[in-house]
Write a protein that holds these residues in place. Structure first.
Motif, PDB file in Angstrom:
ATOM      1  N   ALA A 111      53.027 103.235   5.206  1.00 60.67           N
ATOM      2  CA  ALA A 111      52.471 101.670   5.753  1.00 60.67           C
ATOM      3  C   ALA A 111      51.072 101.778   5.753  1.00 60.67           C
ATOM      4  O   ALA A 111      50.456 102.773   5.988  1.00 60.67           O
ATOM      5  N   ASP A 112      50.388 100.799   5.362  1.00 57.45           N
ATOM      6  CA  ASP A 112      49.198 100.308   5.418  1.00 57.45           C
ATOM      7  C   ASP A 112      48.597  99.987   6.660  1.00 57.45           C
ATOM      8  O   ASP A 112      47.191 100.345   7.032  1.00 57.45           O
ATOM      9  N   LEU A 113      49.122  99.185   7.402  1.00 53.27           N
ATOM     10  CA  LEU A 113      48.938  98.483   8.653  1.00 53.27           C
ATOM     11  C   LEU A 113      50.031  98.514   9.602  1.00 53.27           C
ATOM     12  O   LEU A 113      51.132  97.876   9.525  1.00 53.27           O
ATOM     13  N   ARG A 114      49.830  99.011  10.781  1.00 55.07           N
ATOM     14  CA  ARG A 114      50.942  99.245  11.842  1.00 55.07           C
ATOM     15  C   ARG A 114      50.487  98.507  13.008  1.00 55.07           C
ATOM     16  O   ARG A 114      49.317  98.773  13.455  1.00 55.07           O
ATOM     17  N   SER A 173      48.068  82.005  21.449  1.00 57.90           N
ATOM     18  CA  SER A 173      49.207  81.358  20.786  1.00 57.90           C
ATOM     19  C   SER A 173      49.715  82.089  19.633  1.00 57.90           C
ATOM     20  O   SER A 173      49.178  82.662  19.050  1.00 57.90           O
ATOM     21  N   PRO A 174      50.853  81.694  19.337  1.00 55.32           N
ATOM     22  CA  PRO A 174      51.480  82.194  17.971  1.00 55.32           C
ATOM     23  C   PRO A 174      50.470  82.004  16.933  1.00 55.32           C
ATOM     24  O   PRO A 174      50.385  82.864  16.130  1.00 55.32           O
ATOM     25  N   ALA A 175      49.683  80.760  16.589  1.00 61.66           N
ATOM     26  CA  ALA A 175      48.816  80.738  15.581  1.00 61.66           C
ATOM     27  C   ALA A 175      47.563  81.412  15.854  1.00 61.66           C
ATOM     28  O   ALA A 175      47.167  82.033  14.934  1.00 61.66           O
ATOM     29  N   GLY A 176      47.310  81.729  16.974  1.00 59.27           N
ATOM     30  CA  GLY A 176      46.055  82.912  17.258  1.00 59.27           C
ATOM     31  C   GLY A 176      46.455  83.882  17.085  1.00 59.27           C
ATOM     32  O   GLY A 176      45.676  85.156  16.366  1.00 59.27           O
ATOM     33  N   THR A 177      47.877  84.488  17.199  1.00 62.59           N
ATOM     34  CA  THR A 177      48.262  85.990  16.992  1.00 62.59           C
ATOM     35  C   THR A 177      48.165  85.948  15.445  1.00 62.59           C
ATOM     36  O   THR A 177      47.709  87.127  15.064  1.00 62.59           O
ATOM     37  N   LEU A 178      48.738  85.027  14.804  1.00 65.12           N
ATOM     38  CA  LEU A 178      48.723  85.268  13.237  1.00 65.12           C
ATOM     39  C   LEU A 178      47.375  85.399  12.894  1.00 65.12           C
ATOM     40  O   LEU A 178      47.148  86.109  11.740  1.00 65.12           O
ATOM     41  N   GLU A 179      46.378  84.675  13.058  1.00 68.47           N
ATOM     42  CA  GLU A 179      45.072  84.657  12.590  1.00 68.47           C
ATOM     43  C   GLU A 179      44.447  86.047  13.049  1.00 68.47           C
ATOM     44  O   GLU A 179      43.640  86.441  12.084  1.00 68.47           O
ATOM     45  N   ILE A 180      44.678  86.675  14.167  1.00 66.18           N
ATOM     46  CA  ILE A 180      44.077  87.828  14.364  1.00 66.18           C
ATOM     47  C   ILE A 180      44.742  88.987  13.486  1.00 66.18           C
ATOM     48  O   ILE A 180      43.809  89.722  12.885  1.00 66.18           O
ATOM     49  N   VAL A 181      46.072  88.828  13.228  1.00 63.45           N
ATOM     50  CA  VAL A 181      46.515  89.828  11.919  1.00 63.45           C
ATOM     51  C   VAL A 181      46.110  89.480  10.645  1.00 63.45           C
ATOM     52  O   VAL A 181      45.651  90.309   9.940  1.00 63.45           O
ATOM     53  N   LEU A 182      45.785  88.254  10.362  1.00 59.92           N
ATOM     54  CA  LEU A 182      45.500  87.953   9.171  1.00 59.92           C
ATOM     55  C   LEU A 182      44.078  88.261   9.007  1.00 59.92           C
ATOM     56  O   LEU A 182      43.577  88.724   7.813  1.00 59.92           O
ATOM     57  N   SER A 183      43.226  88.327  10.060  1.00 62.74           N
ATOM     58  CA  SER A 183      41.797  88.743   9.849  1.00 62.74           C
ATOM     59  C   SER A 183      41.743  90.300   9.504  1.00 62.74           C
ATOM     60  O   SER A 183      41.092  90.773   8.633  1.00 62.74           O
ATOM     61  N   ALA A 184      42.786  91.107  10.144  1.00 65.99           N
ATOM     62  CA  ALA A 184      42.953  92.551   9.751  1.00 65.99           C
ATOM     63  C   ALA A 184      43.257  92.767   8.244  1.00 65.99           C
ATOM     64  O   ALA A 184      42.848  93.751   7.792  1.00 65.99           O
ATOM     65  N   VAL A 185      44.258  91.965   7.838  1.00 69.24           N
ATOM     66  CA  VAL A 185      44.751  92.146   6.610  1.00 69.24           C
ATOM     67  C   VAL A 185      43.500  91.668   5.457  1.00 69.24           C
ATOM     68  O   VAL A 185      43.335  92.413   4.488  1.00 69.24           O
ATOM     69  N   ARG A 186      42.838  90.728   5.872  1.00 69.90           N
ATOM     70  CA  ARG A 186      41.774  90.319   5.128  1.00 69.90           C
ATOM     71  C   ARG A 186      40.593  91.439   4.847  1.00 69.90           C
ATOM     72  O   ARG A 186      40.170  91.753   3.995  1.00 69.90           O
ATOM     73  N   GLU A 187      40.462  92.110   5.836  1.00 72.66           N
ATOM     74  CA  GLU A 187      39.280  93.148   6.029  1.00 72.66           C
ATOM     75  C   GLU A 187      39.792  94.398   5.686  1.00 72.66           C
ATOM     76  O   GLU A 187      38.913  95.314   5.696  1.00 72.66           O
ATOM     77  N   TYR A 188      41.027  94.565   5.388  1.00 72.74           N
ATOM     78  CA  TYR A 188      41.337  95.761   5.244  1.00 72.74           C
ATOM     79  C   TYR A 188      41.038  96.454   3.957  1.00 72.74           C
ATOM     80  O   TYR A 188      41.005  95.660   2.833  1.00 72.74           O
ATOM     81  N   ASP A 189      40.289  97.658   3.951  1.00 69.23           N
ATOM     82  CA  ASP A 189      39.709  98.191   2.726  1.00 69.23           C
ATOM     83  C   ASP A 189      40.297  99.671   2.553  1.00 69.23           C
ATOM     84  O   ASP A 189      39.715 100.431   3.199  1.00 69.23           O
ATOM     85  N   ALA A 190      41.075 100.029   1.833  1.00 72.06           N
ATOM     86  CA  ALA A 190      41.726 101.501   1.688  1.00 72.06           C
ATOM     87  C   ALA A 190      40.620 102.328   1.390  1.00 72.06           C
ATOM     88  O   ALA A 190      40.769 103.596   1.500  1.00 72.06           O
ATOM     89  N   THR A 191      39.737 102.033   0.713  1.00 70.42           N
ATOM     90  CA  THR A 191      38.701 102.927   0.086  1.00 70.42           C
ATOM     91  C   THR A 191      37.468 103.444   1.187  1.00 70.42           C
ATOM     92  O   THR A 191      37.000 104.562   1.233  1.00 70.42           O
ATOM     93  N   ILE A 192      37.606 102.680   2.439  1.00 67.85           N
ATOM     94  CA  ILE A 192      36.705 103.037   3.464  1.00 67.85           C
ATOM     95  C   ILE A 192      37.437 103.352   4.653  1.00 67.85           C
ATOM     96  O   ILE A 192      36.942 103.638   5.954  1.00 67.85           O
TER      97      ILE A 192
END
Length: 204
Positions: A111-114, A173-192
């Motif tokens: 897993a990359d993101l839990r 809201s569901p949309a707000g929760t999704l945006e929180i998670v999408l923000s984490a996905v966008r900013e994920y950088d395995a190199t750091i």
């Protein structure tokens, strides 16, 4: 000129293996559906696999839940199926989402993101009031499963430190929760990434 990058390119290029966990009514299905659409990837739900197992045994969901309460065979069979799915997608180098209460543990280091979702009990009860699966048996299963997983695998479901992101979906809201998670996905950088938890494979 202003930067207009909204992160959509990073989403389309994502190949993260994401696990989503949480109790009934916490919003895991809604999040997985939104996340799957945003990442243009598939997801597997532990609940759907459990229903498949019931059909294979020519049993109702309630009957399989009752049988699961008699021994650990059903729970372990479900977990083996989910771990097989995790093993397949963990090496696929494609975005994928696995949802179940133990998804993060079953995926292990693949897993990359839990992610763990939760909400106050009254909020979750309101959200699941009209669901077929929220029978008394399912509610009982939720109460006792924590002790089962500790007994089976020495896992403390109340320990949230294992997760990369914990969200109280009663506050967004569901949309707000999704945006929180999408923000984490966008900013994920395995190199750091220096915060990953090493996880041994469960003895299933």
């Amino acid at each position: 000129m202003a930067d207009t990058d909204d992160g959509s390119d990073r989403l389309s290029d994502s190949n993260l293996f994401v696990t989503v966990s949480g109790p009934p009514g916490s919003g895991v299905t809604t999040l997985c559906e939104g996340l799957s659409a945003a990442l243009d990837c598939g997801y597997v739900s532990g609940g759907e696999v459990f229903r498949e197992m019931a059909e294979e045994r020519d049993m109702t969901l309630t009957q399989l839940i009752a049988e699961a309460g008699q021994s650990d065979e059903i729970d372990r069979a479900l977990d083996r199926r989910l771990r097989t799915i995790a093993e397949k997608w963990g090496t696929a180098n494609k975005a994928f989402i696995l949802e179940s209460r133990l998804a993060g543990w079953l995926a292990g280091n693949r897993a990359d993101l839990r992610i763990w979702l939760d909400a106050p009990a009254n909020v979750r009860a309101d959200r699941t009031d009209d669901r077929e699966e929220m029978t008394a048996e399912m509610q009982v299963r939720e109460v006792i499963e924590a002790s089962r997983y500790e007994s089976y695998y020495d896992i403390d479901l109340s320990d949230r430190s294992f997760y990369d992101l914990v969200v109280n979906t009663g506050r967004w809201s569901p949309a707000g929760t999704l945006e929180i998670v999408l923000s984490a996905v966008r900013e994920y950088d395995a190199t750091i990434d220096e915060g990953a938890f090493e996880t041994a494979d469960l003895d299933i």
